[in-house]
Design an enzyme around this catalytic site. Structure first.
Site, PDB file in Angstrom:
ATOM      1  N   LEU A 142      40.976 -80.131  24.936  1.00  0.00           N
ATOM      2  CA  LEU A 142      39.886 -80.281  23.973  1.00  0.00           C
ATOM      3  C   LEU A 142      40.210 -81.511  23.134  1.00  0.00           C
ATOM      4  O   LEU A 142      41.375 -81.770  22.830  1.00  0.00           O
ATOM      5  CB  LEU A 142      39.761 -79.063  23.044  1.00  0.00           C
ATOM      6  CG  LEU A 142      39.203 -77.755  23.603  1.00  0.00           C
ATOM      7  CD1 LEU A 142      39.232 -76.682  22.520  1.00  0.00           C
ATOM      8  CD2 LEU A 142      37.786 -77.921  24.139  1.00  0.00           C
ATOM      9  N   ASP A 143      39.185 -82.261  22.745  1.00  0.00           N
ATOM     10  CA  ASP A 143      39.406 -83.387  21.847  1.00  0.00           C
ATOM     11  C   ASP A 143      40.030 -82.890  20.545  1.00  0.00           C
ATOM     12  O   ASP A 143      39.804 -81.747  20.126  1.00  0.00           O
ATOM     13  CB  ASP A 143      38.090 -84.098  21.527  1.00  0.00           C
ATOM     14  CG  ASP A 143      37.534 -84.858  22.720  1.00  0.00           C
ATOM     15  OD1 ASP A 143      38.307 -85.126  23.659  1.00  0.00           O
ATOM     16  OD2 ASP A 143      36.333 -85.185  22.700  1.00  0.00           O
ATOM     17  N   ARG A 144      40.752 -83.754  19.887  1.00  0.00           N
ATOM     18  CA  ARG A 144      41.428 -83.378  18.638  1.00  0.00           C
ATOM     19  C   ARG A 144      40.448 -82.833  17.599  1.00  0.00           C
ATOM     20  O   ARG A 144      40.741 -81.854  16.899  1.00  0.00           O
ATOM     21  CB  ARG A 144      42.167 -84.592  18.077  1.00  0.00           C
ATOM     22  CG  ARG A 144      42.954 -84.313  16.814  1.00  0.00           C
ATOM     23  CD  ARG A 144      43.695 -85.556  16.349  1.00  0.00           C
ATOM     24  NE  ARG A 144      44.442 -85.312  15.137  1.00  0.00           N
ATOM     25  CZ  ARG A 144      45.132 -86.236  14.475  1.00  0.00           C
ATOM     26  NH1 ARG A 144      45.200 -87.462  14.962  1.00  0.00           N
ATOM     27  NH2 ARG A 144      45.772 -85.932  13.376  1.00  0.00           N
ATOM     28  N   THR A 146      37.534 -81.411  18.127  1.00  0.00           N
ATOM     29  CA  THR A 146      36.771 -80.254  18.609  1.00  0.00           C
ATOM     30  C   THR A 146      37.593 -78.993  18.421  1.00  0.00           C
ATOM     31  O   THR A 146      38.785 -78.962  18.717  1.00  0.00           O
ATOM     32  CB  THR A 146      36.415 -80.431  20.101  1.00  0.00           C
ATOM     33  OG1 THR A 146      35.678 -81.635  20.268  1.00  0.00           O
ATOM     34  CG2 THR A 146      35.588 -79.261  20.607  1.00  0.00           C
ATOM     35  N   HIS A 241      34.255 -86.549  26.718  1.00  0.00           N
ATOM     36  CA  HIS A 241      33.239 -86.742  25.679  1.00  0.00           C
ATOM     37  C   HIS A 241      31.817 -86.434  26.172  1.00  0.00           C
ATOM     38  O   HIS A 241      30.837 -86.960  25.639  1.00  0.00           O
ATOM     39  CB  HIS A 241      33.280 -88.177  25.125  1.00  0.00           C
ATOM     40  CG  HIS A 241      34.569 -88.538  24.470  1.00  0.00           C
ATOM     41  ND1 HIS A 241      34.898 -89.831  24.103  1.00  0.00           N
ATOM     42  CD2 HIS A 241      35.642 -87.785  24.121  1.00  0.00           C
ATOM     43  CE1 HIS A 241      36.094 -89.851  23.562  1.00  0.00           C
ATOM     44  NE2 HIS A 241      36.572 -88.625  23.556  1.00  0.00           N
TER      45      HIS A 241
END
Length: 318
Positions: A142-144, A146, A241
């Site tokens: 997961l993105d930082r 999110t 993304h």
């Protein structure tokens, strides 16, 4: 501090537990302290060989593979473990755990792993809190910024099973996102290929591009406010993304998105208490083998995000 001993060529043979992982991930573990950019440069130049052949970073190792690791100076181990507050925060975020895996509600602002200017992330915190664990590996990312459902495998077999489903259609991933503007109509299917680009500054950007990789998202409106809409997004592919770029493609970027968002809308939402990207992985459904029942995990929204929604609701009702 750098080890002064002259490094030597190493050759290792992959065992059953190590099989199934990408060679780049294997190297990052073997060459702790070496920057990621250096590891990928070794792969590009062909200095890393598997069974005597050049390989790409995405090559998946098989039991019995012989990996040649070139001589590389590695930094000494970091002098300290992740701080106690990070470890406690990660442990407190666990939603589900059995003997195969951990599912946690990753807080926004915490990276899944160290690197790129971040010393420690979720996986380092879990390893620090469970020093006797034989195996702990991220099953996905997961993105930082999110938040939401993140899976960590406790067995190599569980990691393989989960990632095999990720490559197919066996995993159901649903996100909540707050988008700019009032939604019109019902469910929208966004079928727009995505292509990754790296800017001269080194920043990674993703754009809709006919030459990109296939990317498919389903956007379903949940609550429509005066100036924003809460949507549930089902990911049918898992590109970098993806939701953020598809939302921008629709002309309704995600609130708080500094990279792909709308500055004026972000300021508007900041005035209503939003201090982060409003993107949350709220549901995850999967099985690990044919005999297992489907696991369906739901991660509650951060109270701060719920407070933002309440503020929008009050304004909408006024």
């Amino acid at each position: 501090m750098i080890d002064s001993k002259r490094p030597q060529v190493r050759e290792s043979t992959i065992n059953d537990e190590q099989g199934g992982q990408r060679v780049d991930n294997y190297l990052l573990k073997c060459l702790k302290g070496v920057p990621k950019s250096r590891v990928y440069r070794l792969l590009r130049k062909g200095e890393v060989r598997v069974n005597g052949r050049r390989i790409k970073p995405e090559y998946r190792l098989e039991p019995g593979d012989r990996v040649r690791i070139p001589p590389v100076r590695t930094a000494e181990a970091r002098p300290s473990d992740p701080n106690r507050s990070l470890v406690e925060r990660v442990e407190a975020s666990i939603l589900y755990e059995d003997d195969r895996l951990i599912v946690l509600n990753k807080p926004s602002g915490i990276a899944v792993h160290g690197g790129s200017g971040v010393s420690y992330g979720v996986i380092e915190a879990l390893r620090a809190s469970r020093p006797t664990a034989r195996f702990l590996e991220l099953a996905h990312r997961l993105d930082r910024d999110t938040s939401g459902c993140l899976v960590v495998a406790k067995r190599r077999s569980a990691l393989r099973a989960f990632q095999e489903q990720l490559r197919g259609t066996g995993i159901e991933k649903r996100y909540l996102a707050l988008l700019k503007g009032s939604w019109r109509g019902g469910v929208r299917r966004v079928d727009a290929p995505l292509r990754k680009n790296v800017l001269r500054s080194g920043e990674r950007m993703v754009n809709v591009d006919p030459e990109g990789k296939p990317a498919l998202s389903l956007f379903r409106p949940v609550t429509i406010y005066k100036a924003a809409t809460l949507v549930e997004v089902t990911l049918l592919t898992g590109r970098t993304h993806q939701i953020r770029v598809h939302a921008r493609h629709l002309g309704q970027p995600i609130a708080g998105d500094a990279k792909y968002g709308d500055e004026a809308f972000n300021r508007f939402m900041a005035e209503r208490g939003l201090k982060r990207l409003f993107l949350h992985a709220h549901q995850l459904g999967f099985t690990l083998d044919e005999a297992s029942t489907t696991l369906r995990i739901e991660a509650p929204l951060d109270p701060a995000l719920s407070a933002v929604l309440n503020q929008l609701e009050n304004e909408h009702a006024a």
